[in-house]
Write a protein that holds these residues in place. Structure first.
Motif, mmCIF file in Angstrom:
data_model
loop_
_atom_site.group_PDB
_atom_site.id
_atom_site.type_symbol
_atom_site.label_atom_id
_atom_site.label_comp_id
_atom_site.label_asym_id
_atom_site.label_seq_id
_atom_site.Cartn_x
_atom_site.Cartn_y
_atom_site.Cartn_z
ATOM 1 N N TRP A 24 -1.521 10.666 -6.925
ATOM 2 C CA TRP A 24 -2.026 9.297 -6.977
ATOM 3 C C TRP A 24 -3.518 9.274 -7.265
ATOM 4 N N PHE A 25 -4.266 10.110 -6.552
ATOM 5 C CA PHE A 25 -5.714 10.122 -6.732
ATOM 6 C C PHE A 25 -6.091 10.628 -8.122
ATOM 7 N N GLY A 26 -5.376 11.655 -8.598
ATOM 8 C CA GLY A 26 -5.663 12.176 -9.933
ATOM 9 C C GLY A 26 -5.463 11.121 -10.996
ATOM 10 N N ALA A 27 -4.382 10.344 -10.880
ATOM 11 C CA ALA A 27 -4.112 9.296 -11.861
ATOM 12 C C ALA A 27 -5.154 8.192 -11.807
ATOM 13 N N ALA A 28 -5.791 8.027 -10.634
ATOM 14 C CA ALA A 28 -6.796 6.974 -10.460
ATOM 15 C C ALA A 28 -8.213 7.478 -10.714
ATOM 16 N N GLU A 109 0.867 3.988 -2.529
ATOM 17 C CA GLU A 109 -0.160 4.345 -3.516
ATOM 18 C C GLU A 109 -1.185 3.246 -3.764
ATOM 19 N N GLU A 110 -0.719 2.046 -4.051
ATOM 20 C CA GLU A 110 -1.633 0.973 -4.435
ATOM 21 C C GLU A 110 -2.711 0.748 -3.382
ATOM 22 N N HIS A 111 -2.290 0.668 -2.136
ATOM 23 C CA HIS A 111 -3.240 0.374 -1.070
ATOM 24 C C HIS A 111 -4.112 1.580 -0.731
ATOM 25 N N LEU A 112 -3.556 2.774 -0.769
ATOM 26 C CA LEU A 112 -4.355 3.962 -0.453
ATOM 27 C C LEU A 112 -5.461 4.158 -1.484
ATOM 28 N N VAL A 113 -5.136 4.047 -2.749
ATOM 29 C CA VAL A 113 -6.148 4.210 -3.805
ATOM 30 C C VAL A 113 -7.212 3.122 -3.686
#
Length: 215
Positions: A24-28, A109-113
């Motif tokens: 998730w973090f990599g994609a963001a 994912e949405e909220h963590l990022v």
């Protein structure tokens, strides 16, 4: 000062969670500098490079102590709690410890990022679970603010600078600073310090002084 693309250290002992969070973090565009199931990684050289520390409260059958979270906050670390626990008491306790925000793993994912991006910029972020905990809070240690203090506080939350607040409220920047300092003192005296703007927003939301729609 935080980078435009923040860096994060992940403290979690579940391999699936670590793999998912890394993806998730990599994609963001968020860099993971350190990851593992021991809180000590937040203090190693790679962990110290992180703008934000994401912490699971339950590690290897051991609950991360409030003192350990407090040590991170006292050292100036921005802490995002990401946990399976979803009770109101834990959520509010994390805020009282000075954490940037609290998320349940069900929020994904949405909220963590979004929470990591906000924490890296010292901005508030209130996911659904935390909003519910705040709205249900009935603590008796809420400081009493005057109408003018609440007006200035809300204006500061909605403006990018104290100079803009001064113009909106027809005050001098020094007077605005005085109002905000007095609010911080009231919270400190109540045993609930709020040293950053994000922390003060969280306190005000928690105590019903402002509402999400106000932001």
């Amino acid at each position: 000062m935080s980078r435009l693309s923040p860096a994060v250290a992940i403290v979690d002992d579940h391999p699936v969670v670590l793999a998912g969070a890394r993806a998730w973090f990599g994609a963001a565009g968020i860099t993971v500098t350190a990851a593992g199931g021991d809180l000590r990684i937040a203090w190693n050289p790679d962990g110290l490079r992180a703008d934000v520390v994401v912490v699971d409260l339950q590690l290897a059958d051991t609950h991360v102590s409030w003192d350990a979270l407090g040590d991170l906050v006292t050292a100036g670390r921005r802490v995002v709690v990401y946990t399976m626990r979803d009770d109101r008491e834990t959520a509010l306790r994390c805020l009282d410890a000075g954490c940037a925000t609290f998320l349940t793993k069900a929020e994904g994912e949405e909220h963590l990022v979004a929470a990591v991006h906000a924490a890296a910029q010292d901005l508030p972020y209130v996911p659904p679970a935390l909003a519910g905990a705040m709205s249900a809070n009935d603590a008796s240690d809420r400081p009493r603010l005057t109408d003018r203090e609440q007006e200035v506080l809300l204006a500061w939350f909605q403006c990018e600078s104290k100079q803009l607040v001064a113009a909106r409220c027809n005050l001098s920047p020094r007077t605005v600073e005085g109002y905000i300092d007095r609010v911080r003192v009231r919270y400190a005296r109540a045993g609930r310090p709020a040293s950053t703007k994000a922390a003060l927003v969280a306190r005000a939301l928690q105590d019903g002084l402002i509402h999400l729609d106000d932001l």
